[in-house]
Design an enzyme around this catalytic site. Structure first.
Site, PDB file in Angstrom:
ATOM      1  N   GLU A 192       0.836  -1.219   0.000  1.00 20.06           N
ATOM      2  CA  GLU A 192       0.000   0.000   0.000  1.00 20.06           C
ATOM      3  C   GLU A 192       0.866   1.262   0.000  1.00 20.06           C
ATOM      4  OE1 GLU A 192      -2.533  -0.629   3.418  1.00 20.06           O
ATOM      5  OE2 GLU A 192      -3.949  -1.720   2.180  1.00 20.06           O
ATOM      6  N   GLU A 217      -5.057  -8.854  -0.340  1.00 27.46           N
ATOM      7  CA  GLU A 217      -5.729  -8.636   0.950  1.00 27.46           C
ATOM      8  C   GLU A 217      -7.223  -8.468   0.723  1.00 27.46           C
ATOM      9  OE1 GLU A 217      -4.244  -5.511   3.474  1.00 27.46           O
ATOM     10  OE2 GLU A 217      -2.173  -5.964   2.946  1.00 27.46           O
TER      11      GLU A 217
HETATM   12  C1  BGP Z   1      -4.175  -3.021   5.265  1.00 24.93           C
HETATM   13  C2  BGP Z   1      -2.804  -3.511   5.674  1.00 24.93           C
HETATM   14  C3  BGP Z   1      -2.784  -4.789   6.409  1.00 24.93           C
HETATM   15  C4  BGP Z   1      -4.036  -5.088   7.220  1.00 24.93           C
HETATM   16  C5  BGP Z   1      -5.313  -4.526   6.640  1.00 24.93           C
HETATM   17  C6  BGP Z   1      -6.510  -4.603   7.586  1.00 24.93           C
HETATM   18  O1  BGP Z   1      -4.130  -1.677   5.089  1.00 24.93           O
HETATM   19  O2  BGP Z   1      -1.987  -3.684   4.511  1.00 24.93           O
HETATM   20  O3  BGP Z   1      -1.600  -4.776   7.190  1.00 24.93           O
HETATM   21  O4  BGP Z   1      -3.885  -4.806   8.543  1.00 24.93           O
HETATM   22  O5  BGP Z   1      -5.158  -3.221   6.227  1.00 24.93           O
HETATM   23  O6  BGP Z   1      -6.546  -3.429   8.358  1.00 24.93           O
HETATM   24  P1  BGP Z   1      -6.699  -3.489   9.937  1.00 24.93           P
HETATM   25  O7  BGP Z   1      -5.713  -4.509  10.399  1.00 24.93           O
HETATM   26  O8  BGP Z   1      -6.416  -2.133  10.386  1.00 24.93           O
HETATM   27  O9  BGP Z   1      -8.128  -3.938  10.188  1.00 24.93           O
END
Ligand code: BGP
Length: 490
Positions: free
Chosen positions: A194, A388
């Site tokens: 990201e 993801e």
């Molecule tokens: C994305 C990241 C991940 C993951 C995901 C879910 O932005 O690349 O690392 O964490 O978000 O977000 P969160 O864990 O804040 O729910």
């Protein structure tokens, strides 16, 4: 033929899960590892998801204080879920589900504790060899992320992170070590997770500390850091082709799909600006140059990015082989100042009345995934990889050790149905890794209670629990999806 279901997913489609070292490993001070920017991320019990800027703000005194703290109670990413020691057991569970691929990141400070060493830390090198050899034994291909929000803290404190051009060479050295050591295990690599997130959380993405920013201010520092990351990404993409023949490098975008709240032309203009901003980060890594519209927008913000004469050539020679992205939710945009806003993945979007929200306010939009896949494939005409996707939810461990998560099965079923439609539309989708196939520490909130996994981990937000692993109902459902290559989603 009977009722045998025909799968829309191509032969060789890669099914698996995605992790990040700083959210899963723990072992924050084991094996010679140095502090990362995540090891000073304190857990705050009450996160105002609507005031994200306040939540991600850091201050130098607070960071220096946290760096001296040896306890991990309020620093959940120091412990993760102890994957550092338990990875053999966890990989066995992933293999039981039939994973063909597992996305993991390599923690930079595990190999280079301050980032400035000229030689890597042998214990760190050895850890990832053990991990990748165990994956190979299980028939699980690594998809390696080189930078997933876990740069050495020392580079932030001493150089204000990626704002300092010297970090490029240190990152290239780290990647050269990774290719030399681990190029034998996989042909799938990603540079920056990201890369667009620098603007949203400057410290965790780029090690930027407000007090260390000069007259360019924090936003100017972000664009300078981003430029150094684009240059570094291009350099290590070119280096990968030279050092690991046949390996593929992807870019990785937070896909923040945005619809206009109404068909009013002003809402369309506001939406277009948001969409172009989001896509521009992938544009630079796919096309090898800054889009003119983006340069103009940065200029209109009064920001000047310092570029070296060789940078244009570097960007042009370091374009990616495939486009990967995270997708959780969608949102809308509106010029109406009173439009109700709701949180998304470290963003605030205008609420979409046609969509349901997760417990964390993220707007669940499976159809938006099809829209995003078609949009990205039409724009880039490169293979796509969803690295993801998932639902953060509060799961309950029952007395008999079961966890019933029909909401997670429903979330994935609807998203897989839309992926199948996108493939039928002609999109070249090569793989899917669910976010957090095992419960891990949340990136944005540092919570353990925001669970994404098919596997439950007995640990609470302050680290209390047995760390025992339990299969959720979704574990068995995903196992069947993989067995049938997406044909059986019931
Ligand atoms: C994305 C990241 C991940 C993951 C995901 C879910 O932005 O690349 O690392 O964490 O978000 O977000 P969160 O864990 O804040 O729910």
């Amino acid at each position: 033929m009977g009722n045998k279901k025909v799968t829309p997913f191509p032969q060789g489609f890669l099914w698996g899960g995605a992790l990040a070292a700083n959210q899963v490993e723990g072992g924050w001070n084991k094996g010679g590892k140095g502090l990362s920017v995540q090891d000073v991320q304190a857990y705050k019990p009450h996160v105002d998801q609507k005031n994200l800027a306040a939540h991600v703000k850091v201050s130098l005194p607070q960071l220096l204080e946290a760096a001296k703290e040896t306890d991990d109670t309020y620093f959940p990413k120091r412990r993760g879920v102890d994957f550092y020691h338990r990875y053999p057991q966890d990989l066995a569970l992933f293999a039981e589900m039939g994973f063909q691929v597992l996305r993991v990141s390599i923690s930079w400070p595990r190999l280079y504790p301050t980032g400035m060493e000229t030689q890597p830390n042998p214990e760190g090198i050895a850890f990832y060899h053990r991990l990748f050899q165990e994956m190979r034994k299980r028939g699980i291909k690594p998809l390696i992320t080189l930078a997933h929000y876990e740069m050495p803290l020392a580079l932030a404190l001493e150089w204000n992170g990626w704002t300092d051009r010297r970090v490029i060479d240190l990152f290239v050295r780290f990647c050269e070590t990774c290719y030399k050591e681990y190029g034998q295990y996989t042909d799938l690599w990603l540079s920056f997770n990201e890369i667009d997130s620098c603007i949203r959380h400057p410290f965790t993405t780029a090690g930027i500390i407000p007090e260390l920013c000069g007259e360019e201010g924090e936003l100017g520092a972000c664009y300078q850091a981003l430029h150094h990351q684009f240059v570094a990404a291009a350099m290590v993409t070119k280096m990968l082709r030279e050092m690991v023949p046949g390996a593929k490098m992807g870019c990785m975008l937070t896909k923040l799909t945005t619809y206009p709240r109404t068909c009013a032309p002003d809402d369309m203009i506001a939406t277009q600006a948001r969409e172009l901003e989001n896509l521009s980060y992938a544009d630079i890594m796919v096309f090898g140059e800054y889009p003119r519209l983006i340069l103009r927008r940065i200029e209109k913000k009064g920001i000047t990015i310092r570029m070296e004469p060789e940078d244009e050539g570097i960007l042009r020679e370091g374009t990616v082989d495939y486009v990967s992205f995270s997708y959780y939710m969608s949102m809308t945009e509106s010029v109406d100042p009173n439009a109700e806003r709701t949180p998304g993945n470290t963003v605030l979007g205008v609420k979409n009345p046609y969509l349901e929200s997760s417990e964390w306010g993220w707007q669940v939009d499976p159809v938006g995934l099809r829209y995003s896949l078609v949009e990205l494939y039409d724009r880039y005409k490169k293979p796509l990889f969803i690295v993801e996707n998932g639902l953060g939810a509060r799961d309950t461990l029952e007395a008999d050790g079961s966890i019933h998560d029909p909401y997670r099965i429903e979330y994935f079923r609807r998203h897989f149905e839309e992926m199948a439609k996108a493939i039928d539309d002609g999109v070249e989708l090569i793989g899917f890794t669910s976010w957090g196939p095992i419960d891990i520490i949340s990136a944005s909130s540092n919570q353990m209670s925001k669970r994404y996994g098919f596997i439950y981990v007995d640990q609470d937000d302050l680290g209390k629990g047995s760390l025992e692993r339990y299969r959720k109902d979704s574990f068995y459902w995903y196992k069947k999806v993989i067995e049938t290559n997406g044909a059986d989603l019931d």
